[in-house]
Scaffold this motif. Structure first.
Motif, short mmCIF file in Angstrom:
data_model
loop_
_atom_site.label_atom_id
_atom_site.label_comp_id
_atom_site.label_asym_id
_atom_site.label_seq_id
_atom_site.Cartn_x
_atom_site.Cartn_y
_atom_site.Cartn_z
N ASN A 320 0.83 -1.20 0.00
CA ASN A 320 0.00 0.00 0.00
C ASN A 320 0.86 1.26 0.00
OD1 ASN A 320 -2.58 1.39 0.17
ND2 ASN A 320 -2.02 1.88 2.28
N GLN A 321 2.00 1.22 0.71
CA GLN A 321 2.89 2.37 0.72
C GLN A 321 3.51 2.59 -0.66
OE1 GLN A 321 3.35 4.63 3.36
NE2 GLN A 321 1.54 3.48 4.04
N LEU A 322 3.82 1.50 -1.37
CA LEU A 322 4.33 1.63 -2.73
C LEU A 322 3.27 2.21 -3.66
CD1 LEU A 322 6.32 -1.71 -3.04
CD2 LEU A 322 7.30 0.59 -3.07
N ARG A 323 2.03 1.83 -3.45
CA ARG A 323 0.93 2.41 -4.23
C ARG A 323 0.87 3.92 -4.01
NH1 ARG A 323 -4.56 -0.26 -2.95
NH2 ARG A 323 -4.06 -1.64 -4.71
N ILE A 332 7.68 6.46 -11.47
CA ILE A 332 8.32 5.28 -10.89
C ILE A 332 7.55 4.01 -11.25
CG2 ILE A 332 8.92 4.10 -8.73
CD1 ILE A 332 9.53 6.77 -7.49
N LYS A 333 8.28 3.00 -11.69
CA LYS A 333 7.72 1.67 -11.93
C LYS A 333 8.25 0.72 -10.85
CE LYS A 333 5.90 3.10 -15.78
NZ LYS A 333 4.43 3.38 -15.85
N VAL A 334 7.40 -0.19 -10.40
CA VAL A 334 7.77 -1.13 -9.34
C VAL A 334 7.72 -2.55 -9.88
CG1 VAL A 334 7.24 -1.99 -7.03
CG2 VAL A 334 6.86 0.43 -7.58
N LEU A 335 8.79 -3.31 -9.67
CA LEU A 335 8.84 -4.71 -10.06
C LEU A 335 8.93 -5.57 -8.81
CD1 LEU A 335 10.69 -2.92 -12.23
CD2 LEU A 335 10.88 -5.16 -13.33
N ARG A 369 -5.95 -7.26 -5.08
CA ARG A 369 -5.69 -6.34 -3.98
C ARG A 369 -4.55 -5.38 -4.29
NH1 ARG A 369 -4.86 -10.77 0.60
NH2 ARG A 369 -4.06 -11.86 -1.25
N TRP A 370 -3.63 -5.79 -5.16
CA TRP A 370 -2.46 -4.94 -5.44
C TRP A 370 -2.03 -4.99 -6.91
CZ3 TRP A 370 -1.79 -9.01 -1.72
CH2 TRP A 370 -1.25 -10.18 -2.23
N ALA A 371 -2.94 -5.32 -7.80
CA ALA A 371 -2.58 -5.46 -9.22
C ALA A 371 -2.01 -4.17 -9.81
CB ALA A 371 -3.80 -5.91 -10.02
N ASP A 372 -2.39 -3.02 -9.27
CA ASP A 372 -1.91 -1.75 -9.80
C ASP A 372 -0.54 -1.37 -9.27
OD1 ASP A 372 -3.14 -1.51 -7.23
OD2 ASP A 372 -3.14 0.67 -7.47
N VAL A 373 -0.03 -2.11 -8.30
CA VAL A 373 1.24 -1.75 -7.67
C VAL A 373 2.43 -2.17 -8.54
CG1 VAL A 373 2.75 -2.16 -5.68
CG2 VAL A 373 0.29 -1.80 -5.34
N PHE A 374 2.36 -3.37 -9.14
CA PHE A 374 3.54 -3.93 -9.80
C PHE A 374 3.47 -3.78 -11.31
CE2 PHE A 374 3.34 -6.21 -5.72
CZ PHE A 374 4.59 -5.82 -5.23
N ASP A 375 4.56 -3.26 -11.87
CA ASP A 375 4.68 -3.03 -13.30
C ASP A 375 5.51 -4.10 -13.99
OD1 ASP A 375 3.44 -0.21 -13.44
OD2 ASP A 375 4.95 -0.02 -11.87
#
Length: 608
Positions: A320-323, A332-335, A369-375
């Motif tokens: 959630n913090q990365l979101r 920023i992109k997150v892997l 729950r977090w599909a939008d967090v990881f690129d």
């Protein structure tokens, strides 16, 4: 690497030379008032990646869709995503998934597949009617325009310009995309976007449209930050990858949280974050520490946006913090990185069924729950067909097969990267796996050009753990960044797909009397978390650098001898990386830097 807190030791696109988009249709009245168009998005000689796009051009919703086509003999579908694809002889049928069959008027959906052979589809039918793609037979869609350049940036506006796309029948106009959404259509190759917010990050790309109204591929994007705002403007990330690893367990003893990326100033100077590590169990990707990942509650003062977590919100923790970080810094992109020194033992089983492994990873990254967090996904296998914490005997092709399966599953919608060995010795770990063959499936390699030497050799000789080049007296030939990069280039890996690795820590010995490298020792020097290793933020004052060797600093203080990178040596390494044409740099890991992020700043400045 010899400790858990490390990502094994390298932005370019994955795409190989682009094959023309092909609209497969003949003018006809489609009963469903919909179109289906085809694009070959990749071609690697023996195979290719294709994509179909279905668009509802009518005025009523479509509840389901089926696309049919024929391939010539010798061409076939080998895997597919976002549709159920079956074949009978040369005839292929794709049906929608349960979640993407309904299309509102004007809506579109795409599915992709990997294919073998080199043929093109023909005889397209959509829901039993002809596919009317609105294109003239033989009329190819336009090429991608050049990456936009930004100028005249103010608090509320920016001017964009780009090189023209090409088309066999001429370009009609260009769509300008801001953060993925079309904001304008223009006939020229420039556009001024106004009404923006001061001190805000934006991303721009453009897409050409030809006289038949066919759109081509989207250009590369440029990051722009408007001036002004409540904080000082920060530089845009530029064209190179600047990637840092964020450790899941750092929220405990190290007390390092996502908000530290903001308070240190690092978030404005990076392009990508690798979240480390997911585990590999029973041949599948799994979340490791679920509490740290998505359950730990953050108070308002600990949170990126100053808003406290509540007991009943669906997602908390690092994810959630990365979101929230991505909302604040949209560039920023997150892997999600899987494996690492401790968890690489699971890759051997994963390699026995690459498709099942890829499916499990896709499921983790796309959890609703977090599909939008990881690129994207990063694979940190230490080491394929070689020894790390354990020894792997999967064979030289195992790594390539695994990366192929991941690319096939994720398509081009996600980044696929890998952290790989930097052992440039003859017959060493780079030679043990087909990194050259796997390069076609990845966006870049994080080449772990550190941990070459350390106090696991307790008596020495002392040597820099991250030498840029060889030097007289180096303990092992081929154990340096230059040797690794040149060997990977020689195996066919494009320079732009290689990132240079930087360690935000030092490695050291004790019982050392000689200041210059090559001295004897009695064992590892004391470290805060582990013997023989210490963060840069500690070493810069506890044992300041006294010299440099092979582009890396070293320090002799008392009976201790340490080697580590400083802002000065990082500047030299970034210049070298640019001269080599590398795609950028990455580092392990954020918490080793100072509170003001001086090492991240050195990477950012050095890659401008």
């Amino acid at each position: 690497m010899r400790f858990r807190d490390r990502a094994v030791a390298g932005l370019t696109t994955l795409l190989l030379p682009f094959a023309a988009l092909v609209g497969l249709a003949t003018p006809a009245e489609a009963a469903t008032s919909a179109t289906a168009t085809y694009a070959k998005t990749q071609d690697w000689g023996t195979g290719f990646e294709g994509k179909w796009t279905i668009k509802n051009t009518g005025t009523t919703s479509i509840s389901s869709w089926t696309v049919e086509w024929d391939f010539p003999s010798g061409t076939s579908v080998t895997s597919a995503w976002e549709a159920d694809v079956t074949g009978s002889g040369t005839h292929w049928t794709a049906k929608n998934k349960s979640y993407n069959g309904t299309l509102a008027p004007g809506a579109s959906v795409s599915f992709g597949f990997n294919g073998a052979g080199s043929g093109s589809p023909s005889g397209c039918k959509l829901n039993g009617a002809s596919c009317d793609g609105g294109s003239v037979p033989g009329d190819n869609p336009p090429s991608a325009p050049g990456k936009p350049t930004a100028s005249d940036i103010t608090n509320t506006s920016v001017k964009l310009s780009w090189t023209a796309a090409t088309d066999d029948n001429g370009i009609k106009n260009y769509d300008v995309l801001r953060d993925g959404t079309k904001v304008a259509t223009v006939t020229g190759t420039s556009y001024s976007d106004t009404g923006l917010t001061a001190g805000t990050d934006y991303s721009y790309a453009v897409q050409a449209r030809d006289s038949a109204d066919q759109t081509g591929p989207v250009s590369s994007s440029v990051a722009v930050r408007t001036t002004g705002g409540s904080t000082d403007p920060t530089p845009s990330p530029g064209g190179k990858v600047k990637l840092g690893y964020f450790t899941e367990w750092g929220v405990y003893g190290r007390n390092y949280h996502v908000k530290n990326l903001v308070t240190s100033g690092s978030a404005s100077k990076i392009t990508h974050i690798n979240y480390a590590f997911g585990n590999v169990k029973n041949g599948q990707c799994v979340v490791d520490d679920t509490y740290a990942a998505y359950d730990k509650a953050y108070t308002a003062d600990q949170s990126v946006d100053g808003v406290a977590d509540t007991w009943d919100q669906p997602l908390r923790g690092n994810f959630n913090q990365l979101r929230k970080l991505k909302a604040k810094y949209p560039n920023i992109k997150v892997l999600y990185s899987f494996g690492g020194w401790t968890y690489s033992g699971g890759f051997g089983q994963a390699a026995q069924n690459p498709a099942a492994f890829a499916e499990s990873c896709h499921k983790v990254l796309n959890d609703p729950r977090w599909a939008d967090v990881f690129d994207g996904i990063d694979i940190d296998w230490e080491y394929p067909n070689a020894c790390g914490l354990t020894c792997d005997t999967s064979g030289a092709a195992a790594f390539k097969n695994l990366m192929s399966a991941l690319r096939g599953k994720f398509g081009t919608s996600k980044l696929v990267t890998a952290a790989i060995t930097a052992d440039g010795s003859s017959g060493g770990k780079i030679d043990a796996a087909d990194y050259g063959g796997a390069a076609q499936y990845i966006d870049w390699y994080n080449v772990m050009t550190y941990d070459y030497f350390g106090a696991w050799a307790a008596q020495g000789p002392t040597a820099p753990h991250s030498p840029l080049t060889s030097y007289s007296g180096i303990p092992t030939a081929g154990f340096n960044s230059d040797a690794a990069i040149q060997k990977l280039k020689g195996k066919g890996v494009p320079a732009g797909k290689l990132l240079l690795g930087i360690g935000f820590y030092g490695r050291g010995w004790t019982g050392v009397t000689q200041s210059a490298p090559g001295g004897t020792a009695t064992g590892p020097a004391a470290g805060t978390y582990e013997q023989g290793i210490e963060d840069y933020k500690v070493l810069k004052t506890s044992c300041p650098a006294t010299g440099t060797i092979a582009g890396t600093a070293y320090a002799h203080c008392g009976s201790n001898w340490w080697s580590y990178d400083t802002p000065s040596t990082i500047a030299g390494k970034m210049t070298w990386a640019k001269n080599q044409g590398l795609g950028g740099a990455f580092f392990w890991e954020f918490s080793g830097d100072t509170a003001g992020g001086e090492l991240v700043s050195a990477i950012n400045s050095g890659l401008q």
